[in-house]
Design an enzyme around this catalytic site. Structure first.
Site, PDB file in Angstrom:
ATOM      1  N   ALA A  31       0.862  -1.193   0.000  1.00 54.12           N
ATOM      2  CA  ALA A  31       0.000   0.000   0.000  1.00 54.12           C
ATOM      3  C   ALA A  31       0.898   1.244   0.000  1.00 54.12           C
ATOM      4  O   ALA A  31       0.817   2.104   0.879  1.00 54.12           O
ATOM      5  CB  ALA A  31      -0.968   0.007   1.184  1.00 54.12           C
ATOM      6  N   HIS A  36       7.247   5.442   1.601  1.00 53.57           N
ATOM      7  CA  HIS A  36       7.976   4.249   1.141  1.00 53.57           C
ATOM      8  C   HIS A  36       8.858   4.580  -0.055  1.00 53.57           C
ATOM      9  O   HIS A  36       9.992   4.102  -0.164  1.00 53.57           O
ATOM     10  CB  HIS A  36       7.004   3.163   0.683  1.00 53.57           C
ATOM     11  CG  HIS A  36       6.017   2.720   1.704  1.00 53.57           C
ATOM     12  ND1 HIS A  36       4.681   2.998   1.607  1.00 53.57           N
ATOM     13  CD2 HIS A  36       6.183   2.003   2.834  1.00 53.57           C
ATOM     14  CE1 HIS A  36       4.046   2.457   2.628  1.00 53.57           C
ATOM     15  NE2 HIS A  36       4.927   1.857   3.390  1.00 53.57           N
ATOM     16  N   GLN A 152      10.649   1.088  15.925  1.00 55.15           N
ATOM     17  CA  GLN A 152      11.020  -0.039  15.059  1.00 55.15           C
ATOM     18  C   GLN A 152      12.461   0.132  14.540  1.00 55.15           C
ATOM     19  O   GLN A 152      13.239  -0.822  14.502  1.00 55.15           O
ATOM     20  CB  GLN A 152      10.055  -0.123  13.883  1.00 55.15           C
ATOM     21  CG  GLN A 152      10.485  -1.096  12.796  1.00 55.15           C
ATOM     22  CD  GLN A 152       9.418  -1.303  11.744  1.00 55.15           C
ATOM     23  OE1 GLN A 152       8.499  -2.073  11.961  1.00 55.15           O
ATOM     24  NE2 GLN A 152       9.521  -0.608  10.623  1.00 55.15           N
ATOM     25  N   MET A 183       2.795  10.437   6.485  1.00 56.38           N
ATOM     26  CA  MET A 183       2.189   9.474   5.548  1.00 56.38           C
ATOM     27  C   MET A 183       2.203   8.087   6.171  1.00 56.38           C
ATOM     28  O   MET A 183       3.174   7.699   6.814  1.00 56.38           O
ATOM     29  CB  MET A 183       2.964   9.467   4.238  1.00 56.38           C
ATOM     30  CG  MET A 183       2.752  10.743   3.468  1.00 56.38           C
ATOM     31  SD  MET A 183       3.478  10.624   1.844  1.00 56.38           S
ATOM     32  CE  MET A 183       3.164  12.279   1.268  1.00 56.38           C
TER      33      MET A 183
HETATM   34  N1  LIG Z   1       5.766   8.761   6.130  1.00 59.23           N
HETATM   35  C1  LIG Z   1       6.839   7.995   6.078  1.00 59.23           C
HETATM   36  N2  LIG Z   1       8.070   8.523   5.920  1.00 59.23           N
HETATM   37  C2  LIG Z   1       9.177   7.752   5.886  1.00 59.23           C
HETATM   38  N3  LIG Z   1       9.153   6.407   5.991  1.00 59.23           N
HETATM   39  C3  LIG Z   1       7.953   5.822   6.149  1.00 59.23           C
HETATM   40  C4  LIG Z   1       6.742   6.570   6.196  1.00 59.23           C
HETATM   41  N4  LIG Z   1       5.720   5.712   6.364  1.00 59.23           N
HETATM   42  C5  LIG Z   1       6.250   4.482   6.423  1.00 59.23           C
HETATM   43  N5  LIG Z   1       7.596   4.541   6.287  1.00 59.23           N
HETATM   44  C6  LIG Z   1       8.526   3.423   6.359  1.00 59.23           C
HETATM   45  O1  LIG Z   1       8.253   2.491   5.357  1.00 59.23           O
HETATM   46  C7  LIG Z   1       8.580   1.183   5.833  1.00 59.23           C
HETATM   47  C8  LIG Z   1       7.409   0.297   5.623  1.00 59.23           C
HETATM   48  O2  LIG Z   1       6.347   0.720   6.441  1.00 59.23           O
HETATM   49  P1  LIG Z   1       4.881   0.175   6.348  1.00 59.23           P
HETATM   50  O3  LIG Z   1       4.721  -0.673   5.151  1.00 59.23           O
HETATM   51  O4  LIG Z   1       4.451  -0.323   7.669  1.00 59.23           O
HETATM   52  O5  LIG Z   1       4.101   1.482   5.992  1.00 59.23           O
HETATM   53  P2  LIG Z   1       3.300   2.458   6.856  1.00 59.23           P
HETATM   54  O6  LIG Z   1       2.756   3.480   5.970  1.00 59.23           O
HETATM   55  O7  LIG Z   1       4.118   2.812   8.052  1.00 59.23           O
HETATM   56  O8  LIG Z   1       2.096   1.601   7.274  1.00 59.23           O
HETATM   57  P3  LIG Z   1       1.411   1.523   8.639  1.00 59.23           P
HETATM   58  O9  LIG Z   1       0.065   2.011   8.369  1.00 59.23           O
HETATM   59  O10 LIG Z   1       1.550   0.057   8.882  1.00 59.23           O
HETATM   60  O11 LIG Z   1       2.137   2.338   9.642  1.00 59.23           O
HETATM   61  C9  LIG Z   1       8.956   1.333   7.295  1.00 59.23           C
HETATM   62  O12 LIG Z   1      10.364   1.389   7.401  1.00 59.23           O
HETATM   63  C10 LIG Z   1       8.338   2.649   7.648  1.00 59.23           C
HETATM   64  O13 LIG Z   1       8.983   3.303   8.712  1.00 59.23           O
HETATM   65  C1  LIG Z   2       9.657  -3.533   8.590  1.00 62.97           C
HETATM   66  C2  LIG Z   2       8.353  -4.222   8.221  1.00 62.97           C
HETATM   67  C3  LIG Z   2       8.211  -4.295   6.709  1.00 62.97           C
HETATM   68  C4  LIG Z   2       8.440  -5.672   8.734  1.00 62.97           C
HETATM   69  O1  LIG Z   2       7.271  -6.363   8.417  1.00 62.97           O
HETATM   70  C5  LIG Z   2       7.145  -3.522   8.842  1.00 62.97           C
HETATM   71  O2  LIG Z   2       7.205  -3.541  10.219  1.00 62.97           O
HETATM   72  C6  LIG Z   2       6.941  -2.138   8.303  1.00 62.97           C
HETATM   73  O3  LIG Z   2       6.335  -2.056   7.256  1.00 62.97           O
HETATM   74  O4  LIG Z   2       7.381  -1.166   8.925  1.00 62.97           O
HETATM   75  N1  BAL Z   3       4.646   0.397  10.213  1.00 65.58           N
HETATM   76  C1  BAL Z   3       4.986  -0.592  11.207  1.00 65.58           C
HETATM   77  C2  BAL Z   3       4.327  -1.865  10.967  1.00 65.58           C
HETATM   78  C3  BAL Z   3       3.040  -2.048  11.660  1.00 65.58           C
HETATM   79  O1  BAL Z   3       2.364  -1.067  12.000  1.00 65.58           O
HETATM   80  O2  BAL Z   3       2.663  -3.190  11.895  1.00 65.58           O
END
Ligand SMILES: Nc1ncnc2c1ncn2[C@@H]1O[C@H](COP(=O)(O)OP(=O)(O)OP(=O)(O)O)[C@@H](O)[C@H]1O
Ligand SMILES: CC(C)(CO)[C@@H](O)C(=O)[O-]
Ligand code: BAL
EC number: 6.3.2.1
Length: 277
Positions: A31, A36, A152, A183
């Site tokens: 997503a 990301h 994390q 985000m």
């Molecule tokens: N806004 C952001 N800025 C920088 N890195 C991000 C951001 N959002 C997520 N990441 C990083 O992207 C990687 C994957 O995160 P993940 O797929 O869990 O996405 P997320 O948007 O954080 O989703 P969630 O809703 O689970 O928090 C992690 O290392 C996370 O820290």
């Molecule tokens: C690092 C990770 C991909 C492990 O499943 C998750 O925790 C996330 O998306 O931050």
């Molecule tokens: N973004 C960290 C992963 C989780 O929320 O499960």
């Protein structure tokens, strides 16, 4: 190139390794959004080869409903990653990562215990287990993680030190919407009304951090931030804490780097954020 099996990924990664290429991995749960993509772009700039993993890891979800509702958009993700471009997307089915008979678990204490660890029991063991596996599967030299998930990031830094995993962990800054909201894949679950209130989380902790830097009492600044969030319509503030940035333990020592971290519920969605103090 979308790879589904560990064997296929290993074959590709072994070829890169044999050619002396530096491999960067960007672990995600899909997503994808600009947060990301910023990690993937940085990996692209710093490594010869980039693998983005897209795997919704069931072991890190303490809440079955959250797992069920987690957005899954592999086709759109592949298109976005194609534009970077990354060299491979690893999107395995669950049984490829956890085949029958899988019995190993990476358990961490210390930095993995408070805050997210406390609110989401088992969460960081699930993260540590899958990240260890992803590093092994991809033969990565570097791993890219967002500061949005600050705890994390500290957990993964500790993990590679403790287990002598030869991966350099790179922490990347949080990418925000224009109104300050960090985000996150879970943001899509907010209603329009919830989305309008959501920036109050970042605004409130930013204000508290500023007040603390200006000499206000930590507790008072944090209480005011929690009140501002409740007034804006957040259903529940799980925590707002000022912690040592590395150990995540309570810290009143302003000479050490400190971080303010928060988690709160809005519209039935759990949002997290953090900033330096
Ligand atoms: N806004 C952001 N800025 C920088 N890195 C991000 C951001 N959002 C997520 N990441 C990083 O992207 C990687 C994957 O995160 P993940 O797929 O869990 O996405 P997320 O948007 O954080 O989703 P969630 O809703 O689970 O928090 C992690 O290392 C996370 O820290
Ligand atoms: C690092 C990770 C991909 C492990 O499943 C998750 O925790 C996330 O998306 O931050
Ligand atoms: N973004 C960290 C992963 C989780 O929320 O499960």
């Amino acid at each position: 190139m979308i790879l589904k099996t560990v064997a296929d990924l290993r074959a590709v990664a072994r070829g890169w390794r044999a050619a002396g290429e530096v491999i960067g991995v960007v672990p995600t749960m899909g997503a994808l959004h600009d947060g990301h993509l910023s990690l993937a772009r940085r990996a692209r700039a710093e490594c010869d080869r980039v693998v983005t993993t897209v795997f919704v890891n069931p072991r890190q979800f303490n809440n079955p409903d959250d797992l069920k509702k987690y957005p899954r958009t592999l086709e759109a993700d592949a298109e976005l990653l194609g534009a970077i471009p990354v060299d491979a997307i690893f999107a395995p089915p669950v049984e490829e990562v956890y085949p029958e008979g899988f019995i190993t678990n990476v358990t961490m204490q210390g930095v993995a215990q408070p805050l997210e660890g406390h609110m989401r029991p088992g969460h960081f063991d699930g993260v540590a287990t899958v990240v260890t596996k992803l590093f092994g599967m991809t033969l990565a030299d570097r791993g890219y993680f967002g500061q949005k998930d600050w705890q994390q990031l500290q957990v993964v830094l500790r993990l590679v030190r403790d287990l002598n995993i030869p991966v350099e962990v790179v922490g990347c800054e949080t990418i925000r919407e224009a109104d300050g909201l960090a985000m996150s894949s879970r943001n899509v679950r907010l209603t329009a009304a919830g989305r309008a209130k959501a920036p109050v989380l970042f605004a409130a902790i930013s204000r508290a951090a500023e007040d603390i830097r200006a000499g206000h009492a930590d507790r008072m600044a944090i209480r005011e931030a929690a009140e501002a969030m409740r007034e804006a319509g957040f259903e529940r503030v799980e925590y707002i804490e000022l912690r040592d940035a590395e150990t995540l333990m309570p810290s009143d020592d302003p000479r050490r780097p400190r971080r303010m971290l928060a988690a709160a519920w809005l519209d039935g969605v759990r949002l997290i954020d953090n900033i330096p103090v």
